[in-house]
Design an enzyme around this catalytic site. Structure first.
Site: not given
Ligand code: UT7
Length: 335
Positions: A116, A253, A283
């Site tokens: 990215c 980004h 993204n």
């Molecule tokens: O170019 C660089 C590319 N990558 C990034 O920039 C990623 C950076 N990270 C993020 O943007 C965030 O970490 C995410 C959007 C990917 C995730 O958000 P978060 O607030 O950090 O959520 P999390 O990973 O802490 O997950 C919270 C919960 C989890 O469930 P449990 O373990 O608490 O039961 C996930 O399984 O949300 C769950 N989850 C979802 N639920 C509904 C993860 N993806 C989803 C989804 N829908 N699509």
């Protein structure tokens, strides 16, 4: 007549494919909700390339958009750099495939792999090539079909990414305009936080690669991003003798609105001075910065002489920050 002494962008264009995928569309096949996606990421919809469209197609369309806005822009271009994590083939470089389709035969061409952060890395490379006298005008493209390397059945990654491209011509500009500084960094110790497979069955740290698709530890990347954007952004402003109050537009980004808001808070920079379009494109990896820049130039938000700060981060882990004074002329032809 003013002598050219800066190096900067003199033409910009972008493209996103027409197919729109909304958050609600994922509810059909993933355990997720439109509300979860929007509140956790800020993304409402993104664009998907057609099954038979690839990165070179995105890049060519972005260059066509650029040509529609700056008809003379390809005259004298002698190098094409394509920043991409989703090249059409391992080789030849996607840059050469694009160059041939836009009628640039015999020019230099190579791809740049910095995920990215790739577009800003490519701008730095282009600036160096022009400053060294190796090239006169460099066409820099950030193009991706990231949706093709994401597992569409994985709710943690599928919802984040979209396809698209941006293109820019880099050459000499009048004194006081153009690039003022770059900060480029990487830390391969963080490779396991975000990678896509190619040949090796393991990463050097022993991580076994058992997916055909992009693997991401969202929380790790999030923590990295909220640290590295203010850090590298501040470094590049210091290097360029600038303060946050000098910045007219911050172009980050486009990965997650919460990451952007956190960076704005750290900088004490109002969100109103930030270009955000991730709600509509998600993204697009190396394409986010040129897509955002292109839109904001086209709609008149970014004006001649305004001070820009651009910061990107991604797989590597990698990061890139750049300060630039926007030049709304037509490069050396204007001088
Ligand atoms: O170019 C660089 C590319 N990558 C990034 O920039 C990623 C950076 N990270 C993020 O943007 C965030 O970490 C995410 C959007 C990917 C995730 O958000 P978060 O607030 O950090 O959520 P999390 O990973 O802490 O997950 C919270 C919960 C989890 O469930 P449990 O373990 O608490 O039961 C996930 O399984 O949300 C769950 N989850 C979802 N639920 C509904 C993860 N993806 C989803 C989804 N829908 N699509």
């Amino acid at each position: 007549m003013q002598q050219p002494s800066g190096i900067g962008i003199t033409a910009i264009g972008a493209y996103a494919p027409p197919k729109v995928v909304t958050n609600a569309d994922y509810e059909q096949h993933l355990e997720t909700s439109a509300e979860w996606i929007e509140s956790r990421t800020g993304i409402r919809e993104r664009r998907y390339a057609a099954d038979d469209e690839f990165t070179s197609d995105m890049g060519v369309r972005a260059v066509q958009d650029l040509l529609g806005r700056y008809p003379q822009a390809l005259e004298g271009v002698d190098m094409v750099i394509c920043a991409t994590a989703t090249p059409d083939a391992s080789f030849p470089a996607t840059a050469t495939l694009i160059a041939a389709q836009i009628g640039l035969h015999g020019v230099g061409g190579f791809d740049l792999s910095a995920a990215c952060s790739g577009f800003l890395y490519a701008c730095a490379a282009a600036q160096g090539l022009v400053a060294a006298g190796i090239n006169r005008r460099v066409l820099v493209i950030g193009a991706e079909v990231f949706t093709k390397i994401v597992d569409q059945t994985d709710r943690a990654t599928a919802i984040l990414f979209g396809d698209g491209a941006g293109a820019a011509v880099i050459e000499q500009v009048p004194q006081g305009y153009g690039f003022q500084g770059f900060v480029l960094g990487s830390d391969g110790a963080g490779a396991a936080s975000l990678y896509a497979p190619c040949l090796a069955p393991k990463l050097p740290d022993g991580t076994v690669i058992d997916s055909r698709y992009t693997v991401m530890n969202g929380r790790e990347v999030f923590k990295f991003a909220v640290r590295i954007i203010p850090e590298s952004g501040q470094q590049v402003m210091d290097k360029s003798g600038l303060k946050v109050s000098d910045i007219d537009w911050f172009i980050p980004h486009q990965a997650n609105i919460r990451i952007i808001e956190s960076a704005c808070e750290r900088f004490r920079l109002p969100l109103e001075r930030t270009i955000v379009n991730l709600d509509r494109y998600g993204n697009t990896s190396a394409a986010t910065v040129p897509l955002a820049l292109s839109e904001a130039v086209a709609d008149g938000r970014i004006q001649d002489g305004q001070q820009l700060l651009m910061v990107a981060f991604g797989g590597g882990l990698s990061w890139a920050a750049c300060t630039m004074k926007w030049y709304a002329g037509n490069g050396v032809q204007d001088l």
